[in-house]
Design a protein around this motif. Sequence first.
Motif, PDB file in Angstrom:
ATOM      1  N   SER A  70       8.689   6.496   1.738  1.00  0.00           N
ATOM      2  CA  SER A  70       8.566   7.394   2.889  1.00  0.00           C
ATOM      3  C   SER A  70       8.238   8.820   2.481  1.00  0.00           C
ATOM      4  N   SER A  71       8.595   9.193   1.257  1.00  0.00           N
ATOM      5  CA  SER A  71       8.307  10.560   0.804  1.00  0.00           C
ATOM      6  C   SER A  71       6.815  10.799   0.638  1.00  0.00           C
ATOM      7  N   GLU A  88      11.294  -0.013   3.141  1.00  0.00           N
ATOM      8  CA  GLU A  88      11.829   0.267   1.803  1.00  0.00           C
ATOM      9  C   GLU A  88      10.671   0.567   0.845  1.00  0.00           C
ATOM     10  N   PRO A  89      10.944   1.298  -0.241  1.00  0.00           N
ATOM     11  CA  PRO A  89       9.874   1.580  -1.224  1.00  0.00           C
ATOM     12  C   PRO A  89       9.254   0.277  -1.727  1.00  0.00           C
ATOM     13  N   ILE A  90       7.947   0.325  -1.989  1.00  0.00           N
ATOM     14  CA  ILE A  90       7.243  -0.858  -2.485  1.00  0.00           C
ATOM     15  C   ILE A  90       6.575  -0.537  -3.820  1.00  0.00           C
ATOM     16  N   ASN A  91       6.394  -1.566  -4.644  1.00  0.00           N
ATOM     17  CA  ASN A  91       5.630  -1.430  -5.887  1.00  0.00           C
ATOM     18  C   ASN A  91       4.152  -1.624  -5.572  1.00  0.00           C
ATOM     19  N   LEU A  92       3.329  -0.782  -6.161  1.00  0.00           N
ATOM     20  CA  LEU A  92       1.894  -0.849  -5.908  1.00  0.00           C
ATOM     21  C   LEU A  92       1.220  -1.697  -6.980  1.00  0.00           C
ATOM     22  N   GLU A  93       0.543  -2.727  -6.549  1.00  0.00           N
ATOM     23  CA  GLU A  93      -0.193  -3.593  -7.455  1.00  0.00           C
ATOM     24  C   GLU A  93      -1.684  -3.271  -7.355  1.00  0.00           C
ATOM     25  N   PHE A  95      -5.624  -4.137  -7.324  1.00  0.00           N
ATOM     26  CA  PHE A  95      -6.437  -5.224  -6.792  1.00  0.00           C
ATOM     27  C   PHE A  95      -5.626  -6.137  -5.863  1.00  0.00           C
ATOM     28  N   ALA A  96      -4.706  -5.527  -5.072  1.00  0.00           N
ATOM     29  CA  ALA A  96      -3.887  -6.304  -4.144  1.00  0.00           C
ATOM     30  C   ALA A  96      -3.614  -5.457  -2.904  1.00  0.00           C
ATOM     31  N   ASP A  97      -3.240  -6.148  -1.800  1.00  0.00           N
ATOM     32  CA  ASP A  97      -2.834  -5.438  -0.589  1.00  0.00           C
ATOM     33  C   ASP A  97      -1.377  -5.014  -0.721  1.00  0.00           C
ATOM     34  N   ASN A  98      -1.125  -3.753  -0.484  1.00  0.00           N
ATOM     35  CA  ASN A  98       0.235  -3.211  -0.549  1.00  0.00           C
ATOM     36  C   ASN A  98       0.534  -2.544   0.798  1.00  0.00           C
ATOM     37  N   TRP A  99       1.110  -3.321   1.714  1.00  0.00           N
ATOM     38  CA  TRP A  99       1.312  -2.819   3.072  1.00  0.00           C
ATOM     39  C   TRP A  99       2.634  -2.065   3.175  1.00  0.00           C
ATOM     40  N   TYR A 100       2.532  -0.880   3.785  1.00  0.00           N
ATOM     41  CA  TYR A 100       3.730  -0.079   4.055  1.00  0.00           C
ATOM     42  C   TYR A 100       3.787   0.182   5.557  1.00  0.00           C
ATOM     43  N   THR A 101       5.004   0.029   6.141  1.00  0.00           N
ATOM     44  CA  THR A 101       5.163   0.049   7.603  1.00  0.00           C
ATOM     45  C   THR A 101       6.058   1.200   8.051  1.00  0.00           C
ATOM     46  N   VAL A 102       5.633   1.861   9.136  1.00  0.00           N
ATOM     47  CA  VAL A 102       6.447   2.856   9.831  1.00  0.00           C
ATOM     48  C   VAL A 102       6.547   2.406  11.289  1.00  0.00           C
ATOM     49  N   ILE A 103       7.787   2.172  11.766  1.00  0.00           N
ATOM     50  CA  ILE A 103       8.005   1.721  13.147  1.00  0.00           C
ATOM     51  C   ILE A 103       8.537   2.897  13.967  1.00  0.00           C
ATOM     52  N   MET A 104       7.853   3.214  15.041  1.00  0.00           N
ATOM     53  CA  MET A 104       8.248   4.297  15.945  1.00  0.00           C
ATOM     54  C   MET A 104       8.829   3.687  17.223  1.00  0.00           C
TER      55      MET A 104
END
Length: 406
Positions: A70-71, A88-93, A95-104
């Motif tokens: 989130s930072s 939650e924090p995710i590891n970035l890979e 050549f892959a999809d790394n989806w991060y979600t923000v719900i309002m």
Amino acid sequence: GRNSYKITVTAEDGVTKQDYNITLLKKPSEEAKLTSLGVKESTGLSPSFSSTTTEYTTTMNSEDKATFSSSDIVMTQASNRATATFAEPINLEVFADNWYTVIMRPEACDSAYEDLVALGIVNCADNVMTYRINVRRKPSSNSFLSSAEVDSNTRMTPSFLKTGNNYRITIPYGSNRFEMTAIPEHNTSTVTDSLSRVFDSENSYKQFVYFNDLPGEGEEKQYRITVTPQSGDNPRYYDFTVTIAKSDNKDLSRLQVFKNGEQVSLTPEFSPSETNYTIPDITNDVTELTVNAQEENPDATYHYIYQNEEICGETISCRIPIDPTKTLQTIKVEVSPADGSTPKVYRIDFNIKKDNNANLASLTVAAPGALDSAFTADDTEYTVTGLTYENVTGPIALKFSTSDPD
């Protein structure tokens, strides 16, 4: 919020009362949209932000960015009463999809307004906004080696620098192999040698062994190590020119001395590692010695020196005239190795033995005199006969010769 009011009604009799309770509710906000959304240290969102568009893609600027939280989000809410829930924090890979979600969630979704939602006065579910960002990790472009080393028997010049691209490798004479260890600076790089052998990023210790593809004597051979970065762009090449060192062997495999066709013993007995020898004294009637020498390595050269002057070039057998007038004499064989290092000198010292023969070989008296007996070397006393006053008119002539001409 909620505000409660009470109305009390008193009857005409002044005793009877009736209370009426009224709750005033302020309608909660149903707004949950964002008015702006961005990611720090990135290439920006694609497509460009719109409050009603909920899925985006971005690429981080740094190839070393390995996590996302989130930072890393920058955003502005349309309503400050909406609630944001970050994944939650995710590891970035790579050549892959790394989806991060923000719900309002709008204010209407607060538990305090459940009854209004139930009555259909306000809407919660239809106003929840879920923003998703596919965060791409930038692949490494690092194509450097952090080190390149050869085995302890092999020499590489100059010393390795990751920015240097050309080196020379010298293999010891007689060696049939050498080893090179190449470690990439970034563990995602792929290291390939000139024989197309690949060590992938899972192998941090990258060793190449060469034993069937070495240069021949006096030849050079080119080897190349290629470092391909994770991105696949702009590989880096390290070139190595390999040669086999010339021999430093300066030993003789044979050293012999002959006198009148017979071999003379050396003291000590010949050994390639021993360089100083003597032979028995030579009598002054010997006019020549023959020295036979043979190099251990055929690439070495040698020559013969007698009394500090070169007497023969490179030949297995050298006939050396002996000067009988000098007592202490020296014969040397100087061996020069193929690598040009300091020659090795084998030295043979000997003495010329002086003859103790003091005998005469012949003795005669000129006529009319004569010896009283036939001359022999062992008889040392003689009488001259046949001389008279009449026939001696001057000096008496004696003729003689020595057994040893010296």
